[in-house]
Design a protein around this motif. Structure first.
Motif, PDB file in Angstrom:
ATOM      1  N   PHE A  58       0.796  -1.227   0.000  1.00 11.14           N
ATOM      2  CA  PHE A  58       0.000   0.000   0.000  1.00 11.14           C
ATOM      3  C   PHE A  58       0.833   1.285   0.000  1.00 11.14           C
ATOM      4  O   PHE A  58       1.579   1.558   0.903  1.00 11.14           O
ATOM      5  N   GLY A  59       0.670   2.061  -1.014  1.00 13.03           N
ATOM      6  CA  GLY A  59       1.329   3.348  -1.069  1.00 13.03           C
ATOM      7  C   GLY A  59       2.562   3.394  -1.937  1.00 13.03           C
ATOM      8  O   GLY A  59       3.075   4.463  -2.216  1.00 13.03           O
ATOM      9  N   GLY A  75       5.033  11.711   4.679  1.00 10.66           N
ATOM     10  CA  GLY A  75       5.520  10.868   5.766  1.00 10.66           C
ATOM     11  C   GLY A  75       4.648   9.644   5.975  1.00 10.66           C
ATOM     12  O   GLY A  75       5.151   8.538   6.167  1.00 10.66           O
ATOM     13  N   VAL A  76       3.344   9.829   5.903  1.00 10.62           N
ATOM     14  CA  VAL A  76       2.409   8.712   6.072  1.00 10.62           C
ATOM     15  C   VAL A  76       2.570   7.704   4.939  1.00 10.62           C
ATOM     16  O   VAL A  76       2.612   6.494   5.164  1.00 10.62           O
ATOM     17  N   VAL A  77       2.681   8.195   3.699  1.00 10.29           N
ATOM     18  CA  VAL A  77       2.850   7.302   2.545  1.00 10.29           C
ATOM     19  C   VAL A  77       4.122   6.484   2.701  1.00 10.29           C
ATOM     20  O   VAL A  77       4.124   5.273   2.504  1.00 10.29           O
ATOM     21  N   HIS A  78       5.218   7.125   3.092  1.00  7.28           N
ATOM     22  CA  HIS A  78       6.479   6.402   3.270  1.00  7.28           C
ATOM     23  C   HIS A  78       6.389   5.391   4.411  1.00  7.28           C
ATOM     24  O   HIS A  78       6.898   4.277   4.302  1.00  7.28           O
ATOM     25  N   LEU A  79       5.719   5.767   5.475  1.00 13.89           N
ATOM     26  CA  LEU A  79       5.563   4.863   6.612  1.00 13.89           C
ATOM     27  C   LEU A  79       4.746   3.631   6.229  1.00 13.89           C
ATOM     28  O   LEU A  79       5.144   2.499   6.504  1.00 13.89           O
ATOM     29  N   ILE A  80       3.621   3.838   5.591  1.00 13.73           N
ATOM     30  CA  ILE A  80       2.765   2.722   5.192  1.00 13.73           C
ATOM     31  C   ILE A  80       3.488   1.834   4.187  1.00 13.73           C
ATOM     32  O   ILE A  80       3.394   0.609   4.247  1.00 13.73           O
ATOM     33  N   ALA A  81       4.232   2.423   3.276  1.00 13.85           N
ATOM     34  CA  ALA A  81       4.916   1.643   2.246  1.00 13.85           C
ATOM     35  C   ALA A  81       6.028   0.772   2.815  1.00 13.85           C
ATOM     36  O   ALA A  81       6.483  -0.160   2.159  1.00 13.85           O
TER      37      ALA A  81
END
Length: 133
Positions: A58-59, A75-81
Motif C-alpha cells: 500500500f502506497g 511521511g504517512v505514505v512512506h511509513l505505510i509503504a
C-alpha cells in the motif's frame, strides 16, 4: 506466515471463482438472490482491495509522487509503504481461512473454528489450530 506467496495466489484464485459463481447466478425476480449476488460481488471487491494493499505494500505507487504531497501525507505514505510482510501477512492468513475446506488449502495457513450462533458464545472464534511442520 509460511508460503505467503502460495496463500496469496490461492486467495486470488478463490476470489476469481467466487466472482464467476456470483455472476453466473440468474436471480430473475428474486430480490433476495439479487441482494446476495450484489453482496458476494462487493465482498470479492473488498477482499481484492485488501489483497492489493498487502501485495503492493500500500502506497508504493504513490511513493514515487510523494514529493508533490504535503509533508505530513508524504511521511504517512512512506511509513505505510515500509510495513513489512510480517505485519501484512495476517490479512491474507485470515482471508484464506474462509476457504479451509478447499482441496488446495494448505494446512500450514492455519484454521479457525467458529461457534454457531445458537451456541452460548455466539459467533466468536473458538479455537485456532496451526500446523507445526
Amino acid at each position: 506466515m509460511r508460503n505467503f506467496e502460495g496463500a496469496l495466489q490461492f486467495l486470488k484464485a478463490r476470489l476469481h471463482e467466487d466472482e464467476a459463481a456470483a455472476r453466473a447466478l440468474k436471480p430473475g425476480k428474486s430480490e433476495d438472490l439479487k441482494k446476495l449476488q450484489a453482496r458476494v460481488l462487493a465482498d470479492v471487491e473488498a477482499k481484492r482491495q485488501l489483497v492489493a494493499w498487502v501485495e503492493d505494500n500500500f502506497g508504493t505507487t504513490l511513493k514515487a509522487d510523494a514529493d508533490a504531497l504535503p509533508v505530513l501525507k508524504k511521511g504517512v505514505v512512506h511509513l505505510i509503504a515500509t510495513i513489512p510482510e510480517l505485519l501484512r501477512s495476517p490479512v491474507i492468513e485470515r482471508l484464506v481461512w474462509a476457504y479451509a475446506d478447499h482441496v488446495d488449502y494448505d494446512d500450514a495457513w492455519g484454521r479457525i473454528e467458529y461457534v454457531h450462533e445458537d451456541e452460548p458464545d455466539g459467533d466468536k472464534p473458538r479455537s485456532r489450530t496451526r500446523s507445526t511442520t
